[in-house]
Every structure is written in structure tokens, then in C-alpha cells.
Motif scaffolding. Sequence first.
Motif, PDB file in Angstrom:
ATOM      1  N   SER A 297       0.835  -1.207   0.000  1.00 35.95           N
ATOM      2  CA  SER A 297       0.000   0.000   0.000  1.00 35.95           C
ATOM      3  C   SER A 297       0.867   1.255   0.000  1.00 35.95           C
ATOM      4  O   SER A 297       0.454   2.298   0.510  1.00 35.95           O
ATOM      5  CB  SER A 297      -0.912   0.004   1.227  1.00 35.95           C
ATOM      6  OG  SER A 297      -0.132  -0.021   2.415  1.00 35.95           O
ATOM      7  N   LEU A 298       2.050   1.137  -0.592  1.00 34.94           N
ATOM      8  CA  LEU A 298       2.972   2.274  -0.575  1.00 34.94           C
ATOM      9  C   LEU A 298       2.492   3.415  -1.450  1.00 34.94           C
ATOM     10  O   LEU A 298       2.827   4.568  -1.193  1.00 34.94           O
ATOM     11  CB  LEU A 298       4.359   1.816  -1.021  1.00 34.94           C
ATOM     12  CG  LEU A 298       5.093   0.882  -0.057  1.00 34.94           C
ATOM     13  CD1 LEU A 298       6.426   0.439  -0.641  1.00 34.94           C
ATOM     14  CD2 LEU A 298       5.320   1.571   1.274  1.00 34.94           C
ATOM     15  N   THR A 300      -0.557   4.567  -1.767  1.00 35.46           N
ATOM     16  CA  THR A 300      -1.446   5.398  -0.943  1.00 35.46           C
ATOM     17  C   THR A 300      -0.667   6.193   0.087  1.00 35.46           C
ATOM     18  O   THR A 300      -0.943   7.375   0.332  1.00 35.46           O
ATOM     19  CB  THR A 300      -2.474   4.499  -0.245  1.00 35.46           C
ATOM     20  OG1 THR A 300      -3.167   3.721  -1.229  1.00 35.46           O
ATOM     21  CG2 THR A 300      -3.477   5.337   0.529  1.00 35.46           C
ATOM     22  N   GLU A 301       0.359   5.560   0.680  1.00 36.01           N
ATOM     23  CA  GLU A 301       1.163   6.263   1.684  1.00 36.01           C
ATOM     24  C   GLU A 301       1.969   7.398   1.056  1.00 36.01           C
ATOM     25  O   GLU A 301       2.086   8.481   1.642  1.00 36.01           O
ATOM     26  CB  GLU A 301       2.097   5.277   2.363  1.00 36.01           C
ATOM     27  CG  GLU A 301       2.876   5.866   3.525  1.00 36.01           C
ATOM     28  CD  GLU A 301       3.692   4.830   4.251  1.00 36.01           C
ATOM     29  OE1 GLU A 301       4.386   5.207   5.206  1.00 36.01           O
ATOM     30  OE2 GLU A 301       3.638   3.647   3.867  1.00 36.01           O
ATOM     31  N   ARG A 304      -0.286  10.352   0.481  1.00 42.17           N
ATOM     32  CA  ARG A 304      -0.559  11.104   1.706  1.00 42.17           C
ATOM     33  C   ARG A 304       0.621  12.001   2.063  1.00 42.17           C
ATOM     34  O   ARG A 304       0.433  13.157   2.476  1.00 42.17           O
ATOM     35  CB  ARG A 304      -0.850  10.129   2.835  1.00 42.17           C
ATOM     36  CG  ARG A 304      -1.151  10.797   4.167  1.00 42.17           C
ATOM     37  CD  ARG A 304      -1.422   9.753   5.243  1.00 42.17           C
ATOM     38  NE  ARG A 304      -0.292   8.849   5.382  1.00 42.17           N
ATOM     39  CZ  ARG A 304       0.794   9.118   6.101  1.00 42.17           C
ATOM     40  NH1 ARG A 304       0.901  10.290   6.718  1.00 42.17           N
ATOM     41  NH2 ARG A 304       1.759   8.239   6.200  1.00 42.17           N
ATOM     42  N   GLU A 337       8.032  -3.931   1.485  1.00 40.17           N
ATOM     43  CA  GLU A 337       7.991  -2.542   1.954  1.00 40.17           C
ATOM     44  C   GLU A 337       9.382  -2.048   2.340  1.00 40.17           C
ATOM     45  O   GLU A 337       9.765  -0.912   2.013  1.00 40.17           O
ATOM     46  CB  GLU A 337       7.048  -2.416   3.157  1.00 40.17           C
ATOM     47  CG  GLU A 337       5.573  -2.532   2.823  1.00 40.17           C
ATOM     48  CD  GLU A 337       5.107  -3.963   2.772  1.00 40.17           C
ATOM     49  OE1 GLU A 337       5.969  -4.871   2.855  1.00 40.17           O
ATOM     50  OE2 GLU A 337       3.893  -4.195   2.623  1.00 40.17           O
TER      51      GLU A 337
END
Length: 466
Positions: A297-298, A300-301, A304, A337
Motif C-alpha cells: 500500500s505504498l 497510498t502512503e 498522503r 515494503e
Amino acid sequence: MDSHIYGVSKKTLFLFTLLCLSVSSISALPHQNKAGNSTGTGQMINSNSVLVALLDSHYTELAELVEKALLLQTLEEAVGKHNITIFAPRNEALERQLDPEFKRFLLEPGNLKSLQTLLLFHIIPQRVGSNDWPGHKSNPSRHTTLCNDHQHLITQNSGKKLVGSAELTRPDDVIRPDGVIHGIERLLIPQSVQEDFNRRRNLRSISAVLPEGAPEVDPRTHRLKKPEPPVRAGSPPVLPIYDAMSPGPSLAPAPAPGPGGPHHHFDGESQVKDFIQTLLLYGGYNEMADILVNLTSLATEMGRLVSEGYVLTVLAPNDEAMAKLTTDQLSEPGAPEQIIYYHIIPEYQTEESMYNAVRRFGKIGYDTLRLPHKVVAQEADGSVKFGSGDGSAYLFDPDIYTDGRISVQGIDGVLFPEVEKESTSVKKSVSPVKVATTNPRRGKLMEVACRMLGTLGQDSRFTTCQ
């Protein structure tokens, strides 16, 4: 009375044999390295240093003079000891407001000392922020510069802050952990350099700075031209791009816009989506895009982070490099990750800015999102090389995506921290090792002594000759 063998006494023969044994034992000792164990590895400067920021800022004229004055090594040592404060004149002060003859005087090879003194006069070996200026009711504060001269910080009744005779136009323009850069309106000239220049021309009344000329009149309105206000960092350029282009290659690209803060002035999700689509359309980076979107989910991070005002530089390994990853390297929990975190730099860097940095400083350590590990970059074969040894990677596809907030640079290998490389090498070296025992080899002098004793029939008395 000692017995003699062919005219040689036994005592003399014994002493000669003892001397041979001592010489052979000394020669058998291991030789010590006189040079010592210290290595002359150069210091690595951090990419977040104020020196790198100076070379990457809009004070290109000052940065060029620092490079010509051969002061990078001196400033690196100063930054390693303490914080520094740099008073940087704007480019116009060094281009148009400086006497051409005085500028030629500074750039002559025989006047290198005067140029170094002039530049070090603008640097204080301590951090002095804009809040540290004395009040207008207080006495001027005095600070020692790197050239062992003094600068006086003054605040006038009108609120203007002065450094000597120059007004502070851009306070706290560049802030870094090891220093701060303030923008000033004009060049500061120490008295010693002024005297050297006047002595060179044999005239004491000539000033190095051109006097202010008559006011200019706008031919369209027939009114006096007003001085243009200083442009803040991150604002759009005032001049058109064709007027702002320099005749030669620029020192470094313009700095990225400042952070937007918590008000989400930037649409980070759209920017991340745009750069991932650029990776897919560019070709050869599908595996990297798949890890960002599907495996983790990098994406989306990262969106942000960009929305909150942060800037990112992604070192993207191509598909050929990602195919070399083994199943064990990706099967551990959180491994994808951690791998990607080590390839994300929390700074906005382009191919030009990174190459300029490694060309000047040799090695640069870039912070990554995988704390506390850093990516070490250095110049190699006219490009930028990340890492060292077999785990290194070259800048393969530069500037795949650059929008001022996100920069994507393609590399031809997957990078791993040095700690992991050492641990894997230790695991491989645990295999049992057979120790080969060899008989000690006697020295040449011992062999000669034993042969002489053998001819005399006395070799049986010494165990070393048996």
C-alpha cells in the motif's frame, strides 16, 4: 683447555651456532606493517548539508566563486566541527553591481588568497537565525567570521536588519541541520581585500563597489522605475524562460517549491497516480509499479506524504533488476515494503543535482525512508553510482518523472543496506574449513649451520639439526 677441531675451538663453534639460531628465529617472526591500520578514506558529506544546499540554490554566482576559490574542503571541515551561517549576496550584486576590474582582480590566479578571504568573510562559524538579531534598542552584536574578521549585526529603528553595510533581504532563506543561509542585497568586502585591490592599482580612493547610478526611467510610462521586490523561494519565475536561460550549463536546477503544510495544498494522490502511469508507459518498470500498487500500500502512503507537503525521490529498479530477487527475499513479512523504503529519498533530487553533488564532494549519503540506513552515491563513468561492490546500481534512466514534488530515477539494480550485505556474507562463511598443517620450514642460515656441523660430526648434539 678447550679441544680444537681443525683449528676451531668448540666454544667458538658453539657461539657461531647460537648466533645462527637467533638470526633464524628473528627472521621467522611476522613482519609488522609500518604504515599502520588507518586508511585514508575521505569523509562522506550528508545530502542534507548546507553546502549541498548552497550549490543547489539560486545563489549560483556565490556557489561558482566558492568552487573557484577551492574552499569546498575548508567548508567541509568547518561544517564537521560546528554549524555555520552564510550571508549570500544575490546574483545581481555579483553580476552588475560589482566593478568589472575588481572582479577580474578576484579571479586572477595570483589573488586566490584575496578571493578566499572575501568569501570566508560571509561565513560565521555558528548558527545565527533571523530571530537572533539584536533589537533596535540593543547594541550591535559582533561575530567572528571564518577569515578571523568580524561582522556586526544591526537592527535599525525601521525594523531593517543589516549585516555590516548590507541589508538582509531573504532571512532564513535556506535552513539545514548544520547551518542556515541568509540572502543579502550586496557583497561584503573586508578591509584587507579592499587594501589589496587599491594597492594593486596604486590608488587608495577607488571603491570596489560601483556607486548607485541615476534612477532609470521607464520608456513606456516615462516614470521612474521602482525596484522589483525580492522573489520568495518556490514562487513562479518573474522572467520568461528564454530570458532566464544562461549561456552555459547551469550549476544546478532550481529548488523545489516549499512544503504546503497540513492544509493539503497539493493533490498527492493524483501526482502518485500520474507517476505510476508514467512508469507503465515508459516501459521496463512494470514490476516496480506492481509492488507499489498491488503487493503493498505504498502508493497510498506516498500520496498522503505528498499531500502534506513532503517531496520524494524514487530510485526505481528496472524489471531486469527486479527479476533477480529471490523468493526468500520477498517472502518474509514486510520485506517488499523495506526494500522499497530503501529506494525512496525524502528530498527532491534530479539527475543533474545528484551528479553535480557527487562530482564536487565525491561521496554523498542520502537519507531514506528506511531509517537509519542511507544510500551512498558517488560518481562513476560519468554517471551516478549508488551502493558499492556487487550490490551497486547505476543511474540508468534519468528523470523518468519530475514534477517538482516527486522525482523518479531509473536504476539498473536493487539496493540493499550494508548491514544486510555483511550478515549474508557471514552466513555464507560459516561452512566448516579444513585447517592444513604444514611442517615448519627451517631458514637458510639454519641449514648452512647444520651442514657445517655435519661435516664436523657434531650435528647429533643439536635437536634442531636432527
